[in-house]
Write a protein that holds these residues in place. Structure first.
Motif, PDB file in Angstrom:
ATOM      1  N   LYS A   1      22.012  36.797  47.073  1.00  0.00           N
ATOM      2  CA  LYS A   1      23.351  37.054  47.174  1.00  0.00           C
ATOM      3  C   LYS A   1      24.149  35.479  46.776  1.00  0.00           C
ATOM      4  CE  LYS A   1      27.498  39.031  46.210  1.00  0.00           C
ATOM      5  NZ  LYS A   1      28.460  40.270  46.565  1.00  0.00           N
ATOM      6  N   GLN A   2      23.793  34.835  48.227  1.00  0.00           N
ATOM      7  CA  GLN A   2      25.172  34.094  48.048  1.00  0.00           C
ATOM      8  C   GLN A   2      24.131  32.126  47.387  1.00  0.00           C
ATOM      9  OE1 GLN A   2      24.228  33.894  52.850  1.00  0.00           O
ATOM     10  NE2 GLN A   2      26.835  34.603  53.202  1.00  0.00           N
TER      11      GLN A   2
ATOM     12  N   GLU B   1      25.701  30.741  44.332  1.00  0.00           N
ATOM     13  CA  GLU B   1      26.406  28.721  45.003  1.00  0.00           C
ATOM     14  C   GLU B   1      25.418  28.064  43.557  1.00  0.00           C
ATOM     15  OE1 GLU B   1      23.947  28.348  48.313  1.00  0.00           O
ATOM     16  OE2 GLU B   1      26.084  29.073  49.975  1.00  0.00           O
ATOM     17  N   ALA B   2      23.901  29.025  42.658  1.00  0.00           N
ATOM     18  CA  ALA B   2      23.388  28.385  41.043  1.00  0.00           C
ATOM     19  C   ALA B   2      24.179  28.936  40.061  1.00  0.00           C
ATOM     20  CB  ALA B   2      22.090  28.964  41.234  1.00  0.00           C
ATOM     21  N   GLY B   3      25.050  29.632  40.082  1.00  0.00           N
ATOM     22  CA  GLY B   3      25.916  29.723  39.387  1.00  0.00           C
ATOM     23  C   GLY B   3      25.150  30.972  38.094  1.00  0.00           C
ATOM     24  N   ILE B   4      24.608  31.747  38.844  1.00  0.00           N
ATOM     25  CA  ILE B   4      23.614  32.663  38.480  1.00  0.00           C
ATOM     26  C   ILE B   4      24.379  33.628  38.131  1.00  0.00           C
ATOM     27  CG2 ILE B   4      21.863  33.996  38.346  1.00  0.00           C
ATOM     28  CD1 ILE B   4      19.996  31.509  40.122  1.00  0.00           C
ATOM     29  N   ASN B   5      24.680  34.631  36.546  1.00  0.00           N
ATOM     30  CA  ASN B   5      25.113  35.450  36.813  1.00  0.00           C
ATOM     31  C   ASN B   5      23.859  36.941  36.903  1.00  0.00           C
ATOM     32  OD1 ASN B   5      25.657  37.885  35.005  1.00  0.00           O
ATOM     33  ND2 ASN B   5      26.643  36.718  33.703  1.00  0.00           N
TER      34      ASN B   5
ATOM     35  N   ASN C   1      17.563  40.729  31.717  1.00  0.00           N
ATOM     36  CA  ASN C   1      17.073  40.386  31.393  1.00  0.00           C
ATOM     37  C   ASN C   1      15.413  40.722  32.187  1.00  0.00           C
ATOM     38  OD1 ASN C   1      18.356  38.848  29.504  1.00  0.00           O
ATOM     39  ND2 ASN C   1      18.900  37.292  30.434  1.00  0.00           N
ATOM     40  N   ALA C   2      15.518  40.922  33.576  1.00  0.00           N
ATOM     41  CA  ALA C   2      14.617  41.278  33.962  1.00  0.00           C
ATOM     42  C   ALA C   2      14.011  42.403  33.887  1.00  0.00           C
ATOM     43  CB  ALA C   2      14.458  41.001  35.634  1.00  0.00           C
ATOM     44  N   LEU C   3      14.867  43.317  33.615  1.00  0.00           N
ATOM     45  CA  LEU C   3      14.343  44.600  33.269  1.00  0.00           C
ATOM     46  C   LEU C   3      14.277  45.415  31.830  1.00  0.00           C
ATOM     47  CD1 LEU C   3      14.477  47.337  34.959  1.00  0.00           C
ATOM     48  CD2 LEU C   3      16.931  47.464  33.756  1.00  0.00           C
ATOM     49  N   ALA C   4      14.587  44.789  31.135  1.00  0.00           N
ATOM     50  CA  ALA C   4      13.787  44.691  30.251  1.00  0.00           C
ATOM     51  C   ALA C   4      12.132  43.884  29.633  1.00  0.00           C
ATOM     52  CB  ALA C   4      14.575  43.237  28.179  1.00  0.00           C
TER      53      ALA C   4
END
Length: 69
Positions: free
Chosen positions: A23-24, A28-32, A39-42
Motif C-alpha cells: 500500500k505504501q 508513493e508511486a501515485g497508483i490509484n 482493471n485487474a478484476l475485469a
C-alpha cells in the motif's frame, strides 16, 4: 453502500486487504488502487470467461502458429 455516477454506472463499496508495504509503495508511486483493482478484476473475469481469446490478445491479436511448417 451503493453509488451511482452521473453516467448511470452503479458502484458498490468493497474492502480488500493488502500488505502495508504494498500500500505504501502504491501511494508513493501515485497508483490509484481502486482503478488498478477494477482493471485487474475485469481482466481476470475476461480471462476466465474467454481464456482462448485472452491468449490471442496476449499473442498480438492472432493465434500463434510458431513451429508450423
Amino acid at each position: 453502500m451503493r453509488m451511482v455516477t452521473k453516467s448511470g454506472q452503479v458502484y458498490e463499496q468493497t474492502c480488500i486487504h493488502v500488505p502495508l508495504e504494498m500500500k505504501q509503495q502504491a501511494k508513493e508511486a501515485g497508483i490509484n488502487m481502486a482503478e488498478t483493482f477494477r482493471n485487474a478484476l475485469a481482466a481476470e473475469i475476461k480471462n476466465r470467461n474467454h481464456p482462448a481469446q485472452t491468449q490471442q490478445d496476449q499473442n498480438g491479436g492472432a493465434a500463434s502458429d510458431r513451429g508450423a511448417v
